[in-house]
Motif scaffolding. Structure first.
Motif, PDB file in Angstrom:
ATOM      1  N   CYS A  72       0.784  -1.188  -0.100  1.00 53.35           N
ATOM      2  CA  CYS A  72      -0.081   0.102  -0.112  1.00 53.35           C
ATOM      3  C   CYS A  72       1.026   1.115   0.108  1.00 53.35           C
ATOM      4  CB  CYS A  72      -0.841  -0.022   1.183  1.00 53.35           C
ATOM      5  SG  CYS A  72      -0.211  -0.146   2.548  1.00 53.35           S
ATOM      6  N   CYS A  76       0.331   3.972  -2.900  1.00 49.95           N
ATOM      7  CA  CYS A  76      -0.327   5.221  -2.676  1.00 49.95           C
ATOM      8  C   CYS A  76       0.617   6.363  -3.608  1.00 49.95           C
ATOM      9  CB  CYS A  76      -0.290   5.355  -1.329  1.00 49.95           C
ATOM     10  SG  CYS A  76       1.312   5.820  -0.331  1.00 49.95           S
ATOM     11  N   ARG A  79      -1.151   6.615  -6.775  1.00 52.18           N
ATOM     12  CA  ARG A  79      -2.423   7.237  -6.680  1.00 52.18           C
ATOM     13  C   ARG A  79      -2.154   8.876  -6.561  1.00 52.18           C
ATOM     14  NH1 ARG A  79      -7.477   6.086  -5.168  1.00 52.18           N
ATOM     15  NH2 ARG A  79      -8.677   7.936  -4.326  1.00 52.18           N
ATOM     16  N   THR A  80      -1.018   9.307  -5.865  1.00 51.12           N
ATOM     17  CA  THR A  80      -0.529  10.737  -5.654  1.00 51.12           C
ATOM     18  C   THR A  80      -0.148  11.041  -7.226  1.00 51.12           C
ATOM     19  OG1 THR A  80       0.179  10.430  -3.422  1.00 51.12           O
ATOM     20  CG2 THR A  80       1.019  12.310  -4.689  1.00 51.12           C
ATOM     21  N   GLU A  90      -7.374  14.958  -3.012  1.00 49.66           N
ATOM     22  CA  GLU A  90      -7.095  13.855  -2.324  1.00 49.66           C
ATOM     23  C   GLU A  90      -8.366  13.515  -1.358  1.00 49.66           C
ATOM     24  OE1 GLU A  90      -3.005  12.752   0.279  1.00 49.66           O
ATOM     25  OE2 GLU A  90      -3.724  15.075   0.399  1.00 49.66           O
ATOM     26  N   ASP A  95      -4.003   9.844   0.345  1.00 49.58           N
ATOM     27  CA  ASP A  95      -3.478   8.737  -0.380  1.00 49.58           C
ATOM     28  C   ASP A  95      -3.197   7.585   0.166  1.00 49.58           C
ATOM     29  OD1 ASP A  95      -4.334  10.532  -2.621  1.00 49.58           O
ATOM     30  OD2 ASP A  95      -2.304  10.979  -2.872  1.00 49.58           O
ATOM     31  N   CYS A  96      -2.146   7.698   1.285  1.00 49.01           N
ATOM     32  CA  CYS A  96      -1.668   6.424   1.855  1.00 49.01           C
ATOM     33  C   CYS A  96      -2.666   5.611   2.879  1.00 49.01           C
ATOM     34  CB  CYS A  96      -0.564   6.665   2.780  1.00 49.01           C
ATOM     35  SG  CYS A  96       0.964   6.862   1.562  1.00 49.01           S
ATOM     36  N   HIS A  99      -5.063   3.612   0.586  1.00 46.89           N
ATOM     37  CA  HIS A  99      -4.563   2.392   0.222  1.00 46.89           C
ATOM     38  C   HIS A  99      -4.410   1.576   1.556  1.00 46.89           C
ATOM     39  CE1 HIS A  99      -3.708   2.055  -4.009  1.00 46.89           C
ATOM     40  NE2 HIS A  99      -3.732   3.357  -3.937  1.00 46.89           N
ATOM     41  N   TRP A 100      -4.107   2.202   2.631  1.00 45.74           N
ATOM     42  CA  TRP A 100      -3.899   1.208   3.569  1.00 45.74           C
ATOM     43  C   TRP A 100      -5.307   0.693   4.099  1.00 45.74           C
ATOM     44  CZ3 TRP A 100      -0.127  -0.587   6.362  1.00 45.74           C
ATOM     45  CH2 TRP A 100      -0.202  -1.230   8.001  1.00 45.74           C
ATOM     46  N   THR A 103      -7.047  -0.983  -0.130  1.00 43.15           N
ATOM     47  CA  THR A 103      -6.229  -1.046  -1.245  1.00 43.15           C
ATOM     48  C   THR A 103      -7.255  -1.543  -2.658  1.00 43.15           C
ATOM     49  OG1 THR A 103      -4.410  -1.516  -0.207  1.00 43.15           O
ATOM     50  CG2 THR A 103      -4.190  -2.146  -2.385  1.00 43.15           C
ATOM     51  N   ALA A 106      -8.968   1.390  -3.728  1.00 47.73           N
ATOM     52  CA  ALA A 106      -8.304   2.514  -4.378  1.00 47.73           C
ATOM     53  C   ALA A 106      -7.867   2.250  -5.980  1.00 47.73           C
ATOM     54  CB  ALA A 106      -7.200   2.720  -3.336  1.00 47.73           C
TER      55      ALA A 106
END
Length: 148
Positions: A72, A76, A79-80, A90, A95-96, A99-100, A103, A106
């Motif tokens: 993740c 991420c 994703r950014t 955002e 983003d992180c 995903h955390w 996932t 996302a």
């Protein structure tokens, strides 16, 4: 080749074209992502990197990092980059954290976003670039109207 410069018709600038939990808008991708997220990640990464990362290499790195529970963190960052390329918010959180916490959702949202912006992640960057260049070559030239 630049990324698609304009959002799809009806899209609100700065906003994602689909929600994070709209996974079943593309049921085929949803199933692939749930069974093997490294495939969807690799396809997304190849388009976001404009061919700089192949689908295979991106998916392999994702797979290896997933063995340690940290995929993740890698995903991420893409994703950014996708958000930066298309000036997306955002949303619904960082983003992180997206995903955390989820996932698969996302990755599916990122895949749908690329598709909605004119890319087909399943065919890779080279085929998308060729498709776009053919589309640009067949587009009629823009001319100004003649006024008197």
């Amino acid at each position: 080749m630049p990324m698609a410069p304009y959002p799809p018709a009806g899209a609100v600038p700065g906003q994602w074209t689909t929600g994070l939990c709209d996974c079943f808008d593309d049921p085929c991708n949803c199933i692939i992502t749930c069974c093997c997220p490294c495939i969807t990640f690799g396809q997304n990464a190849e388009i976001i990197d404009r061919g700089g990362t192949s689908c295979f290499v991106g998916g392999l790195i994702y797979f290896l990092l997933a063995q340690f529970g940290v995929a993740c963190l890698y995903a991420c960052s893409y994703r950014t980059r996708l958000r930066d390329l298309h000036s997306l918010q955002e949303h619904p959180c960082g983003d992180c954290l997206v995903h955390w916490c989820c996932t698969p959702c996302a990755l599916c949202q990122e895949y749908r976003e690329l598709k909605n912006r004119g890319y087909d992640p399943s065919i890779g960057w080279v085929a998308n670039a060729e498709k776009m260049s053919k589309g640009a070559a067949t587009m009629p030239p823009m001319t100004q109207g003649m006024g008197r």
